[in-house]
Design a protein around this motif. Structure first.
Motif, PDB file in Angstrom:
ATOM      1  N   THR A  98       0.441  12.389  -2.754  1.00  0.00           N
ATOM      2  CA  THR A  98      -0.895  12.151  -3.004  1.00  0.00           C
ATOM      3  C   THR A  98      -1.198  10.608  -2.816  1.00  0.00           C
ATOM      4  OG1 THR A  98      -0.483  11.994  -5.524  1.00  0.00           O
ATOM      5  CG2 THR A  98      -1.047  14.152  -4.267  1.00  0.00           C
ATOM      6  N   GLY A  99      -0.348   9.886  -3.193  1.00  0.00           N
ATOM      7  CA  GLY A  99      -0.379   8.472  -3.238  1.00  0.00           C
ATOM      8  C   GLY A  99      -0.991   8.019  -4.355  1.00  0.00           C
ATOM      9  N   GLU A 100      -0.725   8.770  -5.613  1.00  0.00           N
ATOM     10  CA  GLU A 100      -1.300   8.444  -6.933  1.00  0.00           C
ATOM     11  C   GLU A 100      -0.159   9.140  -8.004  1.00  0.00           C
ATOM     12  OE1 GLU A 100      -5.171  10.117  -7.400  1.00  0.00           O
ATOM     13  OE2 GLU A 100      -6.043   8.694  -5.860  1.00  0.00           O
ATOM     14  N   GLU A 101      -0.293   8.346  -8.912  1.00  0.00           N
ATOM     15  CA  GLU A 101       0.648   8.744 -10.145  1.00  0.00           C
ATOM     16  C   GLU A 101      -0.147   9.850 -10.949  1.00  0.00           C
ATOM     17  OE1 GLU A 101       2.115   5.848 -12.722  1.00  0.00           O
ATOM     18  OE2 GLU A 101       3.051   4.666 -11.040  1.00  0.00           O
ATOM     19  N   GLN A 102       0.539  11.169 -10.838  1.00  0.00           N
ATOM     20  CA  GLN A 102      -0.241  12.160 -11.534  1.00  0.00           C
ATOM     21  C   GLN A 102       0.844  13.164 -12.188  1.00  0.00           C
ATOM     22  OE1 GLN A 102      -1.672  15.120  -8.354  1.00  0.00           O
ATOM     23  NE2 GLN A 102      -2.618  13.244  -7.750  1.00  0.00           N
ATOM     24  N   ALA A 103       0.554  13.956 -13.114  1.00  0.00           N
ATOM     25  CA  ALA A 103       1.298  15.151 -13.663  1.00  0.00           C
ATOM     26  C   ALA A 103       0.730  16.528 -13.261  1.00  0.00           C
ATOM     27  CB  ALA A 103       1.710  14.844 -14.827  1.00  0.00           C
ATOM     28  N   ARG A 147      -0.742   7.534   7.762  1.00  0.00           N
ATOM     29  CA  ARG A 147      -0.284   9.142   7.382  1.00  0.00           C
ATOM     30  C   ARG A 147      -1.330   9.646   6.427  1.00  0.00           C
ATOM     31  NH1 ARG A 147       3.370   8.785   2.088  1.00  0.00           N
ATOM     32  NH2 ARG A 147       1.833  10.750   2.121  1.00  0.00           N
ATOM     33  N   TRP A 148      -0.985  11.014   6.181  1.00  0.00           N
ATOM     34  CA  TRP A 148      -1.994  11.857   5.559  1.00  0.00           C
ATOM     35  C   TRP A 148      -1.609  11.657   3.874  1.00  0.00           C
ATOM     36  CZ3 TRP A 148      -6.140  14.141   7.372  1.00  0.00           C
ATOM     37  CH2 TRP A 148      -6.032  14.438   8.673  1.00  0.00           C
ATOM     38  N   TYR A 149      -2.502  11.853   3.218  1.00  0.00           N
ATOM     39  CA  TYR A 149      -2.533  11.969   1.507  1.00  0.00           C
ATOM     40  C   TYR A 149      -3.316  13.309   1.147  1.00  0.00           C
ATOM     41  CZ  TYR A 149      -0.431   7.318   1.020  1.00  0.00           C
ATOM     42  OH  TYR A 149       0.574   6.224   1.326  1.00  0.00           O
ATOM     43  N   VAL A 203       8.443  -7.410  -3.151  1.00  0.00           N
ATOM     44  CA  VAL A 203       7.211  -6.806  -3.730  1.00  0.00           C
ATOM     45  C   VAL A 203       6.998  -7.178  -5.186  1.00  0.00           C
ATOM     46  CG1 VAL A 203       5.979  -4.666  -4.163  1.00  0.00           C
ATOM     47  CG2 VAL A 203       7.327  -5.084  -1.780  1.00  0.00           C
ATOM     48  N   ASP A 204       5.935  -7.535  -5.746  1.00  0.00           N
ATOM     49  CA  ASP A 204       5.405  -7.635  -7.093  1.00  0.00           C
ATOM     50  C   ASP A 204       5.024  -6.458  -7.632  1.00  0.00           C
ATOM     51  OD1 ASP A 204       4.721  -8.710  -9.464  1.00  0.00           O
ATOM     52  OD2 ASP A 204       2.822  -9.101  -8.814  1.00  0.00           O
ATOM     53  N   PRO A 205       5.664  -5.804  -8.538  1.00  0.00           N
ATOM     54  CA  PRO A 205       5.133  -4.365  -9.054  1.00  0.00           C
ATOM     55  C   PRO A 205       4.161  -4.426  -9.944  1.00  0.00           C
ATOM     56  CG  PRO A 205       7.148  -5.487 -10.352  1.00  0.00           C
ATOM     57  CD  PRO A 205       6.811  -6.384  -9.145  1.00  0.00           C
ATOM     58  N   ILE A 206       3.632  -5.731 -10.452  1.00  0.00           N
ATOM     59  CA  ILE A 206       2.376  -5.674 -11.153  1.00  0.00           C
ATOM     60  C   ILE A 206       1.256  -5.753 -10.221  1.00  0.00           C
ATOM     61  CG2 ILE A 206       1.246  -7.028 -12.984  1.00  0.00           C
ATOM     62  CD1 ILE A 206       3.909  -8.018 -13.927  1.00  0.00           C
ATOM     63  N   GLY A 207       1.273  -6.780  -9.494  1.00  0.00           N
ATOM     64  CA  GLY A 207      -0.080  -6.948  -8.847  1.00  0.00           C
ATOM     65  C   GLY A 207      -0.035  -6.156  -7.305  1.00  0.00           C
ATOM     66  N   HIS A 208       1.074  -5.353  -7.102  1.00  0.00           N
ATOM     67  CA  HIS A 208       1.350  -4.534  -5.854  1.00  0.00           C
ATOM     68  C   HIS A 208       1.088  -5.273  -4.725  1.00  0.00           C
ATOM     69  CE1 HIS A 208       2.300  -0.211  -7.440  1.00  0.00           C
ATOM     70  NE2 HIS A 208       1.991  -0.818  -8.424  1.00  0.00           N
ATOM     71  N   SER A 224       0.818  -1.505   0.019  1.00  0.00           N
ATOM     72  CA  SER A 224      -0.043   0.001  -0.082  1.00  0.00           C
ATOM     73  C   SER A 224       0.765   1.113   0.116  1.00  0.00           C
ATOM     74  CB  SER A 224      -1.035   0.009   1.189  1.00  0.00           C
ATOM     75  OG  SER A 224      -0.102  -0.270   2.412  1.00  0.00           O
ATOM     76  N   GLU A 225       2.136   1.197   0.115  1.00  0.00           N
ATOM     77  CA  GLU A 225       2.772   2.331  -0.033  1.00  0.00           C
ATOM     78  C   GLU A 225       2.795   3.271  -1.375  1.00  0.00           C
ATOM     79  OE1 GLU A 225       4.600   3.654   2.482  1.00  0.00           O
ATOM     80  OE2 GLU A 225       4.309   2.062   3.984  1.00  0.00           O
TER      81      GLU A 225
END
Length: 381
Positions: free
Chosen positions: A311-316, A372-374, A118-123, A89-90
Motif C-alpha cells: 500500500t505504500g503506507e503504514e497500516q494495520a 509501480r502499482w500501490y 537514507v535519513d529515516p526522520i526526513g525520509h 519514496s520507497e
C-alpha cells in the motif's frame, strides 16, 4: 571487518574481553609505557568513536540479524559532511542500519545496497562523497550476502537438496533454527523435523500452534544457503518415527508449485523473496491482481511489513483469517494509471469464529506508466 549472525553484539564481546585483560594485568597501556592509573571508559578503549556498525535484518521486528563493524575515518568524515538530497519514496526503509558516534552522540541512518544513505526522520537521501558511498556499498553488499539466502529456482534446488538429505532451517524473523530432512516432493520439498526437539522448535516458531502460515526461511546445506518459504502444518504421510510430527510440512523455492493446483502459491513466493532480501524489488514489479494477493496474504497473517509494501503506507488490519475465493486473469493495464476491481474472499473478523464470504473493492494507482502499482484503498462490502 568482523561479521557474525547473532543477537549479542560484537562490542559486548570485545569489551568483555578487554575488561578481563585489564583486570588480570592490573595495567593500562598508554603508548609504550605501562602506567598504574584508572583506565578511560571502555567505550573509548574499544574505539567506539571511530567505529561504524552495520546491522541487516529482514524486517524491523526481526530477531535474526547479521552485523559487522569496521573503522574508516574517511567514511566518518563523509558522514559528518553529508548534505540532504532527494526524497526517499520507497515504501520500506532499507534493511541495513548504520550507527556511529559523532561528537559523543550516537547517529543512526539507513544504507541501501548501493551505498546510499537514507535519513529515516526526513525520509530523504543524504549525499556522500563517491568514495565513501563506494566503501559503504562494498560493506553492505557483503553483509547482505551473508545474511540472506540464494534465490535459486526449484529446478536447481531440487537437484542440490536430494531426497533424504538433512539440512538446517533458519526462520529469518525469529532467528530460531532446527534440523529437517527432505522425505519426498516433486513440485516442492516435503520435509520432516529430524527429532522431537526439532518439532518443538518448529512449533515454537508459530507461537506454539501448528499453522499453514507462510514464513521466510533459509535452508543451509553443504555450505550453501538457499532462500525458501515454509508453512508449519503437519499433513500427509509420516516417515520419521519418534519425532512428534505426524506428517510432513512443505518448503517452497523460487518457481515451485503446489501438489494440488500445480500453480505457484503467491504467499510462498513472496516469502522466498523476503528470504533472499528482495521483498521490495519483487513486490514493486507485480501487476494489480498479484499485488492484491500480497495484500490478502498480509491481512491473513497480520504481516504489517507486507501491508506497507503493498500500500505504500503504514497500516494495520485486524482479521483472524482471509482467503481469496475469486480467481481471474491479469487484465491489460499497460495504459492505465488507476485500476479498480472486486475480489471475493472468505474471512473471519477479529474476535469472531464464523467464516464469512465478503467482497472487497480494491482501488490501485501508480504515478506514471513506468512506476509501480500501490493499493490505495480496500473497502470490504
Amino acid at each position: 571487518m568482523f561479521v557474525r549472525c547473532a543477537l549479542r553484539t560484537r562490542s559486548q564481546c570485545l569489551l568483555t574481553g578487554l575488561l578481563a585483560l585489564l583486570l588480570s594485568s592490573g595495567l593500562w597501556m598508554s603508548g609504550n609505557a605501562a602506567v598504574l592509573e584508572e583506565p578511560p571508559s571502555l567505550l573509548q578503549a574499544a574505539g567506539a568513536d571511530s567505529t561504524l556498525r552495520l546491522v541487516v535484518k529482514a524486517s524491523p521486528s526481526a530477531h535474526y540479524q547479521t552485523e559487522a563493524t569496521f573503522t574508516d575515518k574517511a567514511v566518518l568524515r563523509a558522514l559528518e559532511d553529508r548534505k540532504p538530497g532527494a526524497a526517499y519514496s520507497e515504501p520500506l526503509l532499507p534493511d541495513t542500519v548504520l550507527t556511529y558516534r559523532q561528537k559523543g552522540q550516537e547517529q543512526r541512518v539507513y544504507v541501501t545496497p548501493t551505498g546510499q544513505v537514507v535519513d529515516p526522520i526526513g525520509h530523504q537521501y543524504h549525499v556522500l562523497e563517491d568514495e565513501a558511498q563506494s566503501t559503504l556499498k562494498t560493506h553492505v553488499q557483503s553483509l547482505r550476502q551473508q545474511h540472506y539466502g540464494e534465490l535459486l529456482h526449484w529446478n536447481d534446488a531440487n537437484r542440490i537438496i536430494p531426497k533424504f538429505s538433512s539440512f538446517t532451517i533458519v526462520d529469518v524473523e525469529s532467528g530460531l533454527s532446527f534440523e529437517g530432512q527432505r522425505r519426498a516432493g516433486s513440485s516442492h520439498a516435503d520435509v520432516q523435523p529430524l527429532t522431537k526437539e526439532d518439532s518443538a522448535t518448529l512449533k515454537s516458531i508459530y507461537g506454539g500452534n501448528w499453522s499453514w502460515n507462510r514464513r521466510a526461511v533459509l535452508v543451509k546445506y553443504e555450505g550453501r544457503t538457499l532462500a525458501a518459504s515454509m508453512h508449519g502444518m503437519p499433513h500427509g504421510g509420516d516417515g520419521i518415527p519418534g519425532n512428534d510430527f505426524n506428517g510432513h510440512f512443505c518448503i517452497h523455492f523460487l518457481g515451485s508449485v503446489t501438489h494440488r493446483s500445480r500453480s505457484m502459491d503467491p504467499a510462498h513466493q513472496v516469502m522466498v523473496h523476503r528470504a533472499a532480501g528482495l521483498l521490495n524489488e519483487y513486490v514493486s514489479k507485480l501487476p494489480p491482481l498479484a499485488l492484491i494477493d500480497v495484500w490478502i496474504s498480509a491481512a491473513h497473517q497480520g504481516d504489517l511489513q507486507l501491508l506497507q509494501v503493498a500500500t505504500g503506507e503504514e497500516q494495520a488490519l485486524h482479521v483472524r483469517s482471509m482467503r481469496r475465493l475469486s480467481k481471474a486473469k491479469e487484465p491489460d493495464v499497460s495504459g492505465l494509471l488507476q485500476y479498480d476491481t472486486d475480489v471475493d474472499v472468505s474471512t473471519t473478523p477479529e474476535g469472531a469464529s464464523a467464516v464469512k464470504h465478503r467482497r472487497i473493492h480494491f482501488h490501485l494507482e501508480r504515478a506514471s506508466l513506468e512506476d509501480r502499482w500501490y493499493i490505495r484503498s480496500a473497502v470490504m462490502r
